[in-house]
Write an enzyme that holds these catalytic residues in place. Sequence first.
Site, PDB file in Angstrom:
ATOM      1  N   CYS A  19       0.875  -1.171   0.000  1.00 56.76           N
ATOM      2  CA  CYS A  19       0.000   0.000   0.000  1.00 56.76           C
ATOM      3  C   CYS A  19       0.909   1.217   0.000  1.00 56.76           C
ATOM      4  CB  CYS A  19      -0.915   0.008   1.220  1.00 56.76           C
ATOM      5  SG  CYS A  19      -1.974   1.482   1.298  1.00 56.76           S
ATOM      6  N   GLU A  46      -3.758   1.186  -6.301  1.00 59.61           N
ATOM      7  CA  GLU A  46      -2.758   0.218  -6.758  1.00 59.61           C
ATOM      8  C   GLU A  46      -2.653   0.299  -8.270  1.00 59.61           C
ATOM      9  OE1 GLU A  46      -0.562  -1.188  -5.256  1.00 59.61           O
ATOM     10  OE2 GLU A  46      -1.208  -1.624  -3.202  1.00 59.61           O
TER      11      GLU A  46
END
Length: 221
Positions: A2, A105
């Site tokens: 992340c 992402e």
Amino acid sequence: MCGRFELNISKEQLIKTFVISDPQIPMYEPNFNIPPGTDIPIIYQIGDHRRLTAAHWGLIPSWAKDRSIASHTFNARSETVAEKPSFRSAYKRRRCMIPATGYYEWKTLLNDGKPAGKQPFWIGFKGHQPFAMAGLFENWTDTESGEKIESCTIITRDAFPEINDIHSRMPVILPSEYYQLWLKGAIDDFPMIEEQDLTYYPVSKAVGSPSNNYEFKPLSD
């Protein structure tokens, strides 16, 4: 992993949603494009009170000689966090939650089996409802200047099957009923929301620059 997320709610909403009794954070503004190396809101427990404060995203262990390690410690793998020297002390004693309304992402695109660029995706709850990512925090003192820095990391795990083709890792997103147990260190596992709780969509590649700090709408088909 992340490496970028969004927190688009007011300070008042933060305090209400996460039942904060001690809001220590001096300044706060919603942010659509948060990168590692910046100060981010974190929530941790002191006695019966939840404190909201700011910490450097990139954990600096108390034993570190300098802060440069932070560029490699903005994520901690759930599978090894209890044993890794950089994280094991914080895992035992200094747990926190990092509030978010979504994270980003990048999916690798292929052309004839070869990489052909990357497409960013926003991932989060429907309606951009806030959630809490499991984290750890540390306190570090610069031995030369005496400066004290509070820092943090986000814990990650294998991604759900439906979003695994976007990226193989994702943050540990805690169910609300486990907030207190996590913050008090009363559990050793990593409780997780259900896969169907998440939604996702492609967004503009402009999200790649943290200077582009605005809401990224879903790309049209």
